[in-house]
Write a protein that holds these residues in place. Structure first.
Motif, short mmCIF file in Angstrom:
data_model
loop_
_atom_site.label_atom_id
_atom_site.label_comp_id
_atom_site.label_asym_id
_atom_site.label_seq_id
_atom_site.Cartn_x
_atom_site.Cartn_y
_atom_site.Cartn_z
N ILE A 207 24.27 30.31 21.59
CA ILE A 207 23.08 29.46 21.51
C ILE A 207 22.70 28.97 22.90
O ILE A 207 23.51 28.35 23.59
CB ILE A 207 23.32 28.27 20.56
N THR A 208 21.49 29.25 23.30
CA THR A 208 20.95 28.76 24.57
C THR A 208 19.60 28.12 24.31
O THR A 208 19.13 28.04 23.18
CB THR A 208 20.81 29.93 25.57
N LEU A 212 17.38 28.54 20.31
CA LEU A 212 17.86 27.36 19.59
C LEU A 212 17.69 27.50 18.08
O LEU A 212 18.17 26.65 17.32
CB LEU A 212 17.10 26.11 20.06
N SER A 213 16.99 28.55 17.65
CA SER A 213 16.82 28.73 16.20
C SER A 213 18.10 29.21 15.53
O SER A 213 18.24 29.12 14.31
CB SER A 213 15.70 29.74 15.94
N GLN A 214 19.07 29.71 16.31
CA GLN A 214 20.34 30.13 15.73
C GLN A 214 21.15 28.92 15.28
O GLN A 214 21.03 27.84 15.83
CB GLN A 214 21.15 30.95 16.74
N THR A 235 22.04 18.66 14.52
CA THR A 235 21.74 18.30 15.91
C THR A 235 20.94 19.40 16.60
O THR A 235 19.99 19.13 17.35
CB THR A 235 23.05 18.04 16.68
N LEU A 236 21.32 20.66 16.34
CA LEU A 236 20.57 21.78 16.92
C LEU A 236 19.13 21.80 16.42
O LEU A 236 18.21 22.12 17.18
CB LEU A 236 21.27 23.10 16.58
N ALA A 237 18.95 21.48 15.15
CA ALA A 237 17.58 21.44 14.61
C ALA A 237 16.75 20.38 15.33
O ALA A 237 15.58 20.60 15.67
CB ALA A 237 17.62 21.17 13.11
N ARG A 238 17.39 19.21 15.58
CA ARG A 238 16.66 18.18 16.32
C ARG A 238 16.38 18.61 17.74
O ARG A 238 15.28 18.35 18.28
CB ARG A 238 17.46 16.88 16.31
N SER A 242 12.86 19.09 19.49
CA SER A 242 12.54 18.40 20.74
C SER A 242 12.09 19.38 21.82
O SER A 242 11.12 19.12 22.54
CB SER A 242 13.77 17.62 21.22
N PHE A 243 12.79 20.52 21.92
CA PHE A 243 12.40 21.53 22.90
C PHE A 243 11.00 22.06 22.60
O PHE A 243 10.18 22.24 23.51
CB PHE A 243 13.41 22.68 22.91
N ASN A 244 10.74 22.33 21.32
CA ASN A 244 9.42 22.85 20.96
C ASN A 244 8.33 21.83 21.27
O ASN A 244 7.25 22.20 21.77
CB ASN A 244 9.39 23.20 19.48
N ARG A 245 8.61 20.57 20.99
CA ARG A 245 7.61 19.54 21.30
C ARG A 245 7.41 19.42 22.80
O ARG A 245 6.29 19.21 23.27
CB ARG A 245 8.05 18.20 20.71
N THR A 246 8.53 19.53 23.55
CA THR A 246 8.41 19.46 25.01
C THR A 246 7.58 20.61 25.55
O THR A 246 6.71 20.43 26.42
CB THR A 246 9.80 19.45 25.65
N ARG A 247 7.86 21.83 25.04
CA ARG A 247 7.08 22.98 25.48
C ARG A 247 5.61 22.82 25.12
O ARG A 247 4.71 23.11 25.94
CB ARG A 247 7.63 24.26 24.84
#
Length: 485
Positions: A207-208, A212-214, A235-238, A242-247
């Motif tokens: 997972i990188t 993050l969907s894994q 936690t990965l889902a959050r 968060s990454f998607n919202r940041t992008r």
């Protein structure tokens, strides 16, 4: 690394724990068995000593060893086999003894003689060279309260010793073997128990930030490791969200700032190339200033949202009369509503006091009313109402505009989100107004709700805690907000 692994640590602790248990259990069993065997020997010795100390046997205390053997055989029978008998006077000098004492000694030490003088029976274990130990009883006979004779009876401990030696041999073989089997079994079981951890580790390494969907593999969601993996997945889902919202936020900011910068650049290039008159330059500068204001507004709004999210938003709290505040807003927007042919009305008879920042509350309701007027066609209606409910001031803004699709309602408070991007840009919106409304409302301990139907209009309702000591209009005790949207 191997010695620090959990598998090795678990196996080591298994082995140490079992070793301690086996040693304690074996020691307890050995001591208990040894005491039991010695007690049986002592009972047998006591029976023989009492028989010899009886008055019937007293006349034969000075017989020769061969006669003593025969007397023991006649009086005691087979129980005399393997027994050593010696009869001593009060000073410990021998009077009579069995013939088998030629190869073994029955010592009478000072402790046993002192005990006999006090009319106490004593026991002792004596080892003579490489022979098996001998258990000895010293039995006193008193005449007129004074020690007269000491009867010593000894018995070889060959039987008990051999039993105890066999027990020790069994322990010596079984304990190391058990520990070896336990270490092997503990190593195997620890590996089986920690296998889900290895799966989690391998999954986590894959997972990188780009995938993050894994999610981690959950072997058994009901055990501790399974629950841990599910927690990691949550936690990965959050993090993914968060990454998607940041992008998305970065892309939206880039887009929002690129548009006014592009306009600025184009107008400046056109002005430098074609503008000749001062009035043309004035128009150019006026247009540039509008774009600069637009960018400044976007940046300022983003800073406000960041402060609110980090709980760093500074509020100038004071008692605010919402009826007065909303009346002022209605007066400010009356002209805009008349120009668009929209009927604007306000319903709120009683004063309602809240503890809040007047400037930011003004911006909350200005944004809501402004949006309602923007997206309501001529001939429509915008209604503002003020009520109290369960300790909260309830301010609603309803319109008869185009409404919001159900799929978009959950996203309208996101930054830069637009239901109709073309229409929003045409109206000059940046997509940050409702985000600020939500942040400011929650900073005041309130919440905002929205209900909308396409083609019929929308209603935004803001709930704010009423200030303590509100006179009229309060209809209940203050409750906590029922939820945030």
């Amino acid at each position: 690394m191997f010695l620090k692994s959990i598998r090795f640590t678990l196996t080591l602790w298994y082995s140490v724990t079992l070793a301690l248990i086996l040693i304690v259990f074996s020691s307890f069993l050995y001591v208990t068995l040894r005491n039991q065997l010695y007690q049986e020997v002592d009972r047998d010795l006591l029976a023989v000593a009492e028989a010899i100390a009886s008055p019937t046997f007293e006349p034969f205390y000075r017989t020769a060893p061969a006669e003593m053997d025969q007397l023991l055989e006649d009086f005691i029978g087979v129980r005399s086999a393997g027994k050593y008998v010696r009869i001593l006077d009060r000073r410990g000098e021998p009077r009579a003894a069995t013939s088998n004492l030629d190869n073994i000694s029955l010592p009478l030490d000072r402790r046993a003689l002192t005990a006999a003088a006090a009319n106490r029976i004593s026991y002792a274990t004596h080892r003579d060279g490489d022979l098996y130990p001998v258990r000895i009883i010293s039995y006193p006979l008193l005449v007129r309260g004074q020690l007269d004779t000491v009867v010593q009876v000894g018995s070889s401990l060959v039987g008990p010793t051999e039993i105890l030696n066999k027990i020790l041999l069994i322990f010596t073989i079984s304990i190391p073997l058990s520990l070896f089997l336990l270490m092997y079994g503990g190593w195997f079981l620890a590996g089986r128990a920690l296998k889900p951890v290895d799966l989690i580790t391998r999954s986590a390494r894959r997972i990188t930030a780009e995938n993050l969907s894994q999610r981690l593999d959950v072997v058994n969601p009901r055990d501790e490791i399974g629950r841990l993996a599910e927690t990691f997945n949550t936690t990965l889902a959050r993090l993914e969200n968060s990454f998607n919202r940041t992008r998305r936020f970065s892309a939206d900011v880039s887009h929002e700032l690129r548009t006014p910068l592009t306009i600025l650049r184009g107008e400046i290039e056109v002005g430098l190339k074609w503008a000749k008159e001062p009035e043309e330059f004035r128009e150019l500068m006026q247009s540039n200033l509008e774009e600069v204001h637009r960018m400044s507004g976007i940046i300022e709004s983003l800073l406000e949202l960041s402060r609110a999210e980090e709980k760093g938003l500074s509020l100038n709290l004071q008692e605010v009369d919402l009826r007065e505040l909303l009346n002022d807003l209605i007066q400010q927007l009356r002209t805009m509503a008349d120009e668009k042919g929209i009927h604007l009305e306000f319903a709120g008879a009683l004063p309602v006091l809240v503890q809040g920042d007047r400037v930011r509350l003004h911006q909350v309701f200005l944004n809501l009313l402004g949006n309602a007027l923007k997206y309501t066609e001529s001939g429509g209606q915008v209604r503002l109402f003020l009520e109290t409910e369960n300790g909260y001031a309830k301010v609603g803004v309803s319109d008869t505009g185009q409404g919001i699709p159900a799929d978009d309602i959950s996203c309208i408070f996101d930054r830069f989100y637009r239901v109709d991007k073309a229409r929003n840009r045409a109206h000059g919106g940046s997509g940050l107004g409702l985000s600020l409304v939500k942040s400011y409302t929650e900073a005041h301990g309130g919440r905002i709700e929205v209900a909308s139907e396409v083609g019929k209009g929308s209603t935004f309702t803001v709930y704010l805690p009423i200030a303590d000591g509100l006179p009229a209009g309060d209809s209940g005790e203050v409750d906590k907000p029922r939820g945030r949207h």
